[in-house]
Design a protein around this motif. Sequence first.
Motif, short mmCIF file in Angstrom:
data_model
loop_
_atom_site.label_atom_id
_atom_site.label_comp_id
_atom_site.label_asym_id
_atom_site.label_seq_id
_atom_site.Cartn_x
_atom_site.Cartn_y
_atom_site.Cartn_z
N MET A 74 -31.09 25.00 -3.41
CA MET A 74 -29.75 25.83 -3.39
C MET A 74 -29.80 26.14 -5.14
O MET A 74 -28.85 26.72 -5.49
CB MET A 74 -28.63 25.04 -3.31
CG MET A 74 -28.35 24.76 -1.78
SD MET A 74 -26.73 24.28 -1.35
CE MET A 74 -26.14 25.53 -0.73
N TYR A 76 -29.31 23.76 -7.36
CA TYR A 76 -28.29 23.12 -8.22
C TYR A 76 -28.89 21.86 -8.69
O TYR A 76 -29.82 21.14 -7.98
CB TYR A 76 -27.22 22.77 -6.88
CG TYR A 76 -26.09 21.88 -7.42
CD1 TYR A 76 -24.99 22.69 -7.96
CD2 TYR A 76 -26.04 20.64 -7.37
CE1 TYR A 76 -23.98 21.94 -8.50
CE2 TYR A 76 -24.94 19.70 -7.76
CZ TYR A 76 -23.84 20.56 -8.50
OH TYR A 76 -22.64 19.87 -8.61
N ARG A 107 -24.94 30.68 -2.23
CA ARG A 107 -24.86 29.24 -1.90
C ARG A 107 -23.50 29.33 -0.72
O ARG A 107 -22.61 30.11 -1.01
CB ARG A 107 -23.97 28.58 -2.85
CG ARG A 107 -25.14 28.18 -3.91
CD ARG A 107 -24.59 27.60 -5.10
NE ARG A 107 -25.76 26.96 -5.92
CZ ARG A 107 -25.28 26.64 -7.42
NH1 ARG A 107 -24.22 26.67 -7.82
NH2 ARG A 107 -26.10 26.11 -8.05
N GLY A 108 -23.77 28.91 0.31
CA GLY A 108 -22.75 28.92 1.36
C GLY A 108 -22.86 30.07 2.04
O GLY A 108 -22.22 30.04 3.46
N GLN A 120 -15.68 12.63 1.87
CA GLN A 120 -15.46 12.78 0.66
C GLN A 120 -15.90 14.19 0.04
O GLN A 120 -15.40 14.67 -0.87
CB GLN A 120 -16.16 11.71 -0.09
CG GLN A 120 -15.62 10.51 -0.20
CD GLN A 120 -16.53 9.54 -0.63
OE1 GLN A 120 -17.73 9.67 -1.31
NE2 GLN A 120 -16.48 8.29 -0.08
N SER A 121 -16.45 14.89 1.19
CA SER A 121 -16.77 16.36 0.50
C SER A 121 -15.85 17.39 1.24
O SER A 121 -15.93 18.49 0.71
CB SER A 121 -18.44 16.83 1.20
OG SER A 121 -19.24 15.92 0.64
N LEU A 122 -15.05 17.17 1.69
CA LEU A 122 -14.02 18.13 2.17
C LEU A 122 -12.90 17.83 1.35
O LEU A 122 -12.44 16.61 1.04
CB LEU A 122 -13.41 17.91 3.68
CG LEU A 122 -14.72 18.22 4.72
CD1 LEU A 122 -13.79 17.62 5.89
CD2 LEU A 122 -14.87 19.56 4.88
N THR A 123 -12.28 18.79 0.82
CA THR A 123 -11.17 18.62 -0.46
C THR A 123 -9.80 18.19 0.14
O THR A 123 -9.41 18.74 1.28
CB THR A 123 -10.91 20.23 -0.86
OG1 THR A 123 -12.02 20.63 -1.49
CG2 THR A 123 -9.61 20.04 -1.90
N TYR B 212 -16.35 16.70 -3.17
CA TYR B 212 -15.47 18.01 -2.71
C TYR B 212 -15.63 18.92 -3.71
O TYR B 212 -15.74 20.09 -3.50
CB TYR B 212 -14.48 17.58 -2.03
CG TYR B 212 -13.32 16.95 -3.17
CD1 TYR B 212 -12.99 15.67 -3.09
CD2 TYR B 212 -12.55 17.68 -4.15
CE1 TYR B 212 -11.93 15.11 -3.69
CE2 TYR B 212 -11.60 17.18 -4.83
CZ TYR B 212 -11.60 15.79 -4.80
OH TYR B 212 -10.33 15.32 -5.43
N GLN B 214 -18.35 19.22 -5.99
CA GLN B 214 -19.65 19.64 -5.75
C GLN B 214 -20.07 20.55 -4.55
O GLN B 214 -20.65 21.60 -4.53
CB GLN B 214 -20.59 18.39 -5.61
CG GLN B 214 -22.08 18.72 -5.69
CD GLN B 214 -23.00 17.98 -5.40
OE1 GLN B 214 -22.74 16.63 -5.96
NE2 GLN B 214 -23.81 17.82 -4.39
N MET B 215 -19.23 20.11 -3.44
CA MET B 215 -19.28 20.93 -2.20
C MET B 215 -18.77 22.20 -2.20
O MET B 215 -19.41 23.34 -1.78
CB MET B 215 -18.53 20.30 -1.09
CG MET B 215 -18.90 20.56 0.36
SD MET B 215 -20.43 20.68 1.03
CE MET B 215 -20.43 22.18 1.92
N LEU B 218 -21.36 24.32 -4.12
CA LEU B 218 -22.47 24.67 -2.94
C LEU B 218 -21.96 25.54 -2.00
O LEU B 218 -22.76 25.99 -1.30
CB LEU B 218 -23.14 23.21 -2.68
CG LEU B 218 -23.73 22.69 -3.66
CD1 LEU B 218 -24.25 21.26 -3.35
CD2 LEU B 218 -25.04 23.32 -4.64
#
Lengths: 699, 317
Positions: A74, A76, A107-108, A120-123, B212, B214-215, B218
Amino acid sequence: MQSDLLEVTSRTDDSSAAVEPLLQIEDLSIGFDAKSGDTLAVLRNVNLSVHAGDAIGLVGESGSGKSTLALALMGYLKRGLRVLNGATWFDENNLFALTRQQLEPIRGGRIALIPQNSGQSLTPSQRIGVQLEEALQLHTALKPGQYQDRIVELLAQVRLPDPGKLVARYPHELSGGQQQRVAIAMALAGDPEVLLLDEPTTGLDVTTQAHILTLLREISQQSDMAMVYVSHDLGAIAQVCNQVAVMYAGEIMLQGDVKQVLREPLHPYARGLLASIPRLRSEALPQALDGRPPAPGEVSNECSFADRCVLADTACRSQRPELMSLPSGERVRCHYHHRADAIPVTVESIQGARKEVASLTPVVSLDNLGITYHRSGLLKQLLGLEDQNTPTVQAITLALQSGETLGLVGESGSGKSTILKSVAGLLPPFEGQMLWRDNERLPETIKQRSSKQLRKIQIIFQNPDESLNPRQTIGEILAQPLKLYFGLSGQELERRSIELLERVRLGSHYISRYPAQLSGGEKQRVAIARAFAAEPDLVLCDEVTSALDVSVQAAVLHLLDDLKRESKTTYIFVSHDLAVVRSLSDRVAVLYQGRLCEFGPAAAVYATPSHPYTEVLLDAVLEPDPDSKPLLMTDDVVELSPPAAGCPFQRRCPQSLGQQCNRETPPWHELDGGHFIRCHLDISKNRRGMSKLPTVELP
Amino acid sequence: MLGLLIRRLALGIVTILLVSVIIFAGVEILPGDACTAFLEREAQGKLLENCRSDLGLNRSATERYFDWASAAIQGDFGVSAGSKKSIATLVGDRLKNTLLLAVCAMAAGIPLALMLGIVSGLWRDKPADLVISTLTIFAMTIPEFVTATLLILVFSVWLGWVPGIVLTSANAPVSEFFPEILLPMTVLALVMIAHILRTVRSSVIETLSSDYAQMATLKGVPYWRMVFRHVLPNALLPTINVIALTIAWLLGGVVVIETVFNYPGLGRMMIDSISDRDLPVTQAIALIISSVYVCVNLLADLLSLVANPRLRTAQLQ
């Protein structure tokens, strides 16, 4: 020079195939500037082409650079890393040469990521709906009025129940599996051409993992979206991918068709890796891969696997092999790939001695143990009100024979570790009792236990990073039990410490090191040495290999097995990994929601799974075999607390009898020698020539 | 949620009650009492006894505590041993002045602290951050009386822009405190900014490196949108409690600054009352300051409960 040549050939290959890759990594090296001033590479000369419809698995152990590679797809880089050489080509652009603004639509939108840990990746401060809407807003031409419908459609596509309500939830209100599904929906929102998956099922329970992988496989089959699936787990990759690239020390060592790579790989490392994976159908210990992977910068002009390779000779140590394309279509980085098939990929010889257990003297017996984490509030205690919560763990009756290994299996929340804590005296049970050897009552808390009782029961924790004091040297760590229990000092203390280090296959020079200077596997060996320093009769192993790489795990399993035979120790071995438990255990107890479901000799429990929950668990296990598919017997709902009455598995059981299961606690049935099942079902019906057995009390 | 609210409130009240007992007991243990202090060398015989019976000091400690506490709840702290005036009126003006000072310092300090903290967190290790962080260290480590003296020297003595000490009387209207209040306010704000800024900075840095954030990158979220939607709402949550602690410190810590600047606030009155051994006044001020402390913290807890969905819904379930 050589690498230039290779690139040219690989390019002509691509053009002759007349299909341009969607995404191409070209001779990419990524590294960081160390404090010493050197530049250390974590990714070295990687070439990878991703075409539409591909499902490529990137497999490797920790530190192999697989996640760095996935993020590089990506454009990154994690903080501190920089591109040393090469490029990522997408749509005629080198992604690393683009600005953040130029990358934003890609991206995305055209390349989407499903992250490792969705929790942990969801806000955390945003509702699910808002986060999905953002993806739609950024990457689709939809009008704001259409968002809601599309969101519900996406959530339904990833099989989330009741999407209409879900959008108003916050991430923490969902279970791990649900969070992962939301992350998948978010990645699909922009209708990407390439989907990157970074360990998307790591950390999930086996049944949830099987569900998510089935979903991903369907998604990849239904569209010609390219997938790059990063994982340490060959079992997961076997389910989803048609190609595999094996990473080691920042290089691609082997790339080819999934069946070829998982059955007869041509690289010694890949073969060693396969042999080190414990298999559900095999009671043998997996083959350990000795040594450890090199750290960044440790190897330059040599094969990075040479130190651990049985085929390595001087040529391997003086010349770095190139990634060669073979006529079969595979690419392999090994001078002696034609000889690699000499290395076995499965363990055939069964170490029979392990199964001969054991005198029939019990070491410890648990009698109707019940444990709860609920503490009724001050007010309730003052008013003398009963606690209405169902206990976390209930009715655990088990007797451990001297010299045996008892495996405790179950999903997260099944109470495995809770039971260990109680046996160790860290968490007093609220009912039942524990007996030591000849009916000597084992006090509930550490404070009440005698020094001898404390010494006889030792525990090894999951994560040695947390269980070893980072400010103490290995010598100081090992000295503590030796001083405490045996009063050793001076030369005797040192002699004994070194002896312990040697028993766990670490040299005496480790004695003055600090835990931070050791690898994960070495740290766990120290933790094991500390437990054995007390010369215990019973060692409690709490997920001791879960934090380790698979090749390291095999070595630690061997060590545990050797130590047990040397010192006639008894183990309670807790793990969520059914194959690991199988490889080490003599008897196995299956737990669900803190209640025993099945109990018996390992061979019997694994061979004829009879309790519906055991069946569900075993069917969901992923084997590193492209032809085996997990069976989804039941949904992957996470239950927060056990039901108040009846069978603990009533809500998810695919064979539930209804009222009877919901109300009555199922009785124990003995099937054959020491194999017990707790279920209302007439299990004998499923078995040849066996009549219904009378209900018995568990020993 | 409601249950939690009630529990927190109850806990706050219990805390204040305990504090009042401790204050009362502390004053009680001290040798001498209001009368010995007031009468000084004449504190003997008939005179002392009269004084004690006037002030009701000849009753038991428990009895006096309950009288004092129940009157205090109604806003009546008794009379000053020195001036014989009602403490409530004496304290009232001083409390108003201290609050004025605190509110001014907060109004200037909190927005500035948040802004600078965010700036230095987002531009971590860049020149802006280095300058801000260095100044912060100075503001935190130099004691406030030194800062105060330096500011007086520069802005009052050398430049002559603002008055160096406050000469306005305690019961003057708010408007008369300007511009005299500027220097004490600045000193207070400086220390406060330093504390809040550091928390904001590290919280922003931590959130920026979260999975999040970083997510979001991305996922193709533009930088400033990521900062405002994904990073700041999560980064600023933990600062609520730090701000509350700082405010509480502000109300207690004004003592030094009010003394340096001769500012007629609660803090200086406390110092005066202690040196005059005017125990009823000391007691009253101690109680007021600790009540404010408890209230501000309670407010911060509730605020972060409302602002943080994780805490809010966890309590609901």
